[in-house]
Scaffold this motif. Structure first.
Motif, PDB file in Angstrom:
ATOM      1  N   ILE A   1      10.225 -13.199   2.394  1.00  9.29           N
ATOM      2  CA  ILE A   1      10.034 -12.026   3.256  1.00  9.29           C
ATOM      3  C   ILE A   1      11.240 -11.083   3.205  1.00  9.29           C
ATOM      4  O   ILE A   1      11.092  -9.860   3.083  1.00  9.29           O
TER       5      ILE A   1
ATOM      6  N   GLY B   1       7.473   0.465   3.715  1.00  7.36           N
ATOM      7  CA  GLY B   1       7.142   0.602   5.131  1.00  7.36           C
ATOM      8  C   GLY B   1       5.701   0.253   5.417  1.00  7.36           C
ATOM      9  O   GLY B   1       5.375  -0.284   6.489  1.00  7.36           O
TER      10      GLY B   1
ATOM     11  N   GLY C   1      -0.056  -6.676   3.877  1.00  7.86           N
ATOM     12  CA  GLY C   1       0.818  -7.146   4.944  1.00  7.86           C
ATOM     13  C   GLY C   1       0.064  -7.788   6.090  1.00  7.86           C
ATOM     14  O   GLY C   1       0.554  -8.744   6.714  1.00  7.86           O
TER      15      GLY C   1
ATOM     16  N   PRO D   1      11.160  -6.137   0.536  1.00  2.55           N
ATOM     17  CA  PRO D   1      11.455  -4.702   0.460  1.00  2.55           C
ATOM     18  C   PRO D   1      12.246  -4.310  -0.776  1.00  2.55           C
ATOM     19  O   PRO D   1      12.075  -3.205  -1.304  1.00  2.55           O
TER      20      PRO D   1
ATOM     21  N   THR E   1       2.322  -6.055   8.257  1.00  4.39           N
ATOM     22  CA  THR E   1       2.787  -7.323   8.822  1.00  4.39           C
ATOM     23  C   THR E   1       2.863  -7.246  10.341  1.00  4.39           C
ATOM     24  O   THR E   1       2.465  -8.181  11.051  1.00  4.39           O
TER      25      THR E   1
ATOM     26  N   THR F   1       5.507  -3.472   5.701  1.00  3.59           N
ATOM     27  CA  THR F   1       6.071  -3.882   6.980  1.00  3.59           C
ATOM     28  C   THR F   1       5.113  -3.573   8.126  1.00  3.59           C
ATOM     29  O   THR F   1       4.930  -4.382   9.043  1.00  3.59           O
TER      30      THR F   1
ATOM     31  N   THR G   1       9.573  -6.823  13.807  1.00  9.90           N
ATOM     32  CA  THR G   1       9.358  -5.736  12.859  1.00  9.90           C
ATOM     33  C   THR G   1       9.610  -4.387  13.519  1.00  9.90           C
ATOM     34  O   THR G   1      10.209  -3.479  12.919  1.00  9.90           O
TER      35      THR G   1
ATOM     36  N   SER H   1      12.328  -1.446  12.518  1.00 11.58           N
ATOM     37  CA  SER H   1      11.891  -0.062  12.306  1.00 11.58           C
ATOM     38  C   SER H   1      12.650   0.902  13.215  1.00 11.58           C
ATOM     39  O   SER H   1      12.947   2.027  12.827  1.00 11.58           O
TER      40      SER H   1
END
Length: 431
Positions: free
Chosen positions: A26, A52, A111, A30, A58, A55, A354, A358
């Protein structure tokens, strides 16, 4: 002594290993996605858009996957999600460069199906451990998670360096799916594939269709907010270290500085796993915030050190409270949620994590542009302090009947193999 009693619990070593193996990829994902899309388009902005999307998927899928883990055999869920997740990553890696834009919706959809190893594992630990052993379990997981934060990106960078972004994405996807399959098989061998039976407040069956969101519980919502703020603060420090290294013209320093920070967390987690007594979350949370505050006067423009390595000892000290705080808050999430809804609760925790990351990226970037590296870390300290203040509103709840686990002084689980729920623990003094 605590770790010896933990690993005396049948199958706990295998379950913990495969649960973590399913998450190894994980942290590096990215990096692989960024290199892949940047190779296609030459744009890091577009690469960030695709990363993104993965993410976001997810985060959106966390509670959904958690609810599924609460209602379905967990081994089948892991196998099915691994098949879809692996297929999505493979399709993304095989896209021609001209069709890069398809990667955005494909990343979001992929995701959503990330195997819920985190939710399943954390929902399982309270069923097979109790008392001090349970605290050691969560401390061990939080500590080993720090190793994943280091190993995942390093692994991704190595694979991408040798084979490019496409190879990196395929290899990381294969690692994640292999870990999910291994975890599914470990659950089968241990006889823990079935989730707890749904029960209402009085122990009666609760129809799934009438369930309210766990976020309607003020205490659950409070803990989720704490997690998001703490993760945002910790993520901001990592980003500040990257920015500082770039300003110095030595971007390679970032990995070393972040590793020192994570090493402090690892050591703190190992120590926390040996401590007796119920963890005091506010004390640990304020320790994490204080660690961020220690860094501010040592960073530019407040102070210009001749070499960034001089901040290493302070980074190590600043990290000591991280894993203990994460472990205690993670355990509290399991205490607040009904036994048959812990997967959903940890799904929301994934979403909060997450969301915190962000939140950290744009805020830290803005603060660094405004006032330098020290301002970025000051923002991190403010977020962590706000999270610590919220912990003062946490209330302790007594364990429910579904919390039965092995006696704290014995290795055998109270839950018979293959059953969905364990019987109430024997009466006795509280651990």
């Amino acid at each position: 002594m605590s770790y010896r009693r933990l690993f005396a619990v049948p199958d706990v070593g295998s379950l913990l290993f495969w649960s973590l193996a399913a998450r190894l990829h994980i942290g590096g994902m990215p990096i692989a996605v960024t290199f892949l899309v940047a190779d296609w388009t030459g744009s890091y902005a577009l690469a960030g858009l695709v990363a993104g999307g993965l993410t976001a998927g997810t985060a959106l899928g966390g509670p959904i996957r958690g609810r599924m883990a609460d209602r379905q055999p967990n081994d089948r869920l892991l196998l099915a999600s691994a098949a879809v997740y692996g297929g999505g990553l493979t399709a993304m890696a095989m896209l021609p460069a001209a069709l890069w834009w398809i990667a955005v919706p494909l990343a979001v959809a992929t995701g959503v199906f990330q195997p819920p190893a985190t939710q399943i594992g954390r929902a399982l630990w309270p069923r097979i451990t109790s008392g001090p052993v349970r605290q050691t379990m969560f401390a061990a997981e939080a500590t080993l998670q720090e190793l994943l934060f280091i190993a995942g990106p390093l692994l991704a960078a190595m694979v991408v360096g040798f084979g490019g972004g496409r190879t990196g994405l395929l290899v990381l996807g294969a690692i994640g799916c292999t870990g999910a399959v291994g975890f599914a098989l470990a659950l089968r061998r241990a006889g823990h594939t079935l989730p707890p039976r749904p029960t209402g407040e009085a122990g009666s069956a609760e129809p799934a269709g009438r369930r309210r969101s766990l976020l309607t519980d003020p205490q659950v919502l409070l803990v989720i907010a704490v997690i998001m703020l703490m993760v945002a603060g910790l993520g901001s420090i990592d980003l500040a270290m990257v920015a500082w290294s770039r300003e110095l013209g030595t971007p390679g320093y970032a990995g070393g500085l972040m590793a020192i920070y994570a090493l402090g967390s690892l050591v703190g987690g190992l120590i926390a796993g040996t401590l007796a007594g119920r963890p005091r979350i506010p004390r640990r949370a304020f320790g994490t915030a204080a660690g961020a505050l220690l860094l501010i006067p040592l960073l530019p423009p407040v102070l210009h050190l001749p070499t960034p390595w001089l901040i290493g000892p302070v980074l190590f000290i600043a990290g000591l409270a991280i894993a203990p705080t994460v472990a205690a808050v993670t355990e509290r999430v399991g205490e607040l949620a009904p036994p048959d809804r812990r997967g959903e609760a940890y799904g929301w925790m994934t979403t909060a994590t997450t969301g915190g990351i962000s939140l950290a990226s744009p805020l830290t970037g803005w603060l660094i542009d405004l006032g330098g590296i020290a301002a970025g870390v000051a923002g991190a300290a403010a977020l962590a302090t706000l999270g610590a203040l919220l912990t003062l509103g946490m209330k302790v709840r007594r364990p429910t009947a579904g919390d039965a686990g092995p006696p704290t002084d014995g290795p055998s689980p109270a839950e018979p193999r293959g059953t969905a729920e364990s019987p109430p623990p024997p009466s006795g003094p509280s651990a």
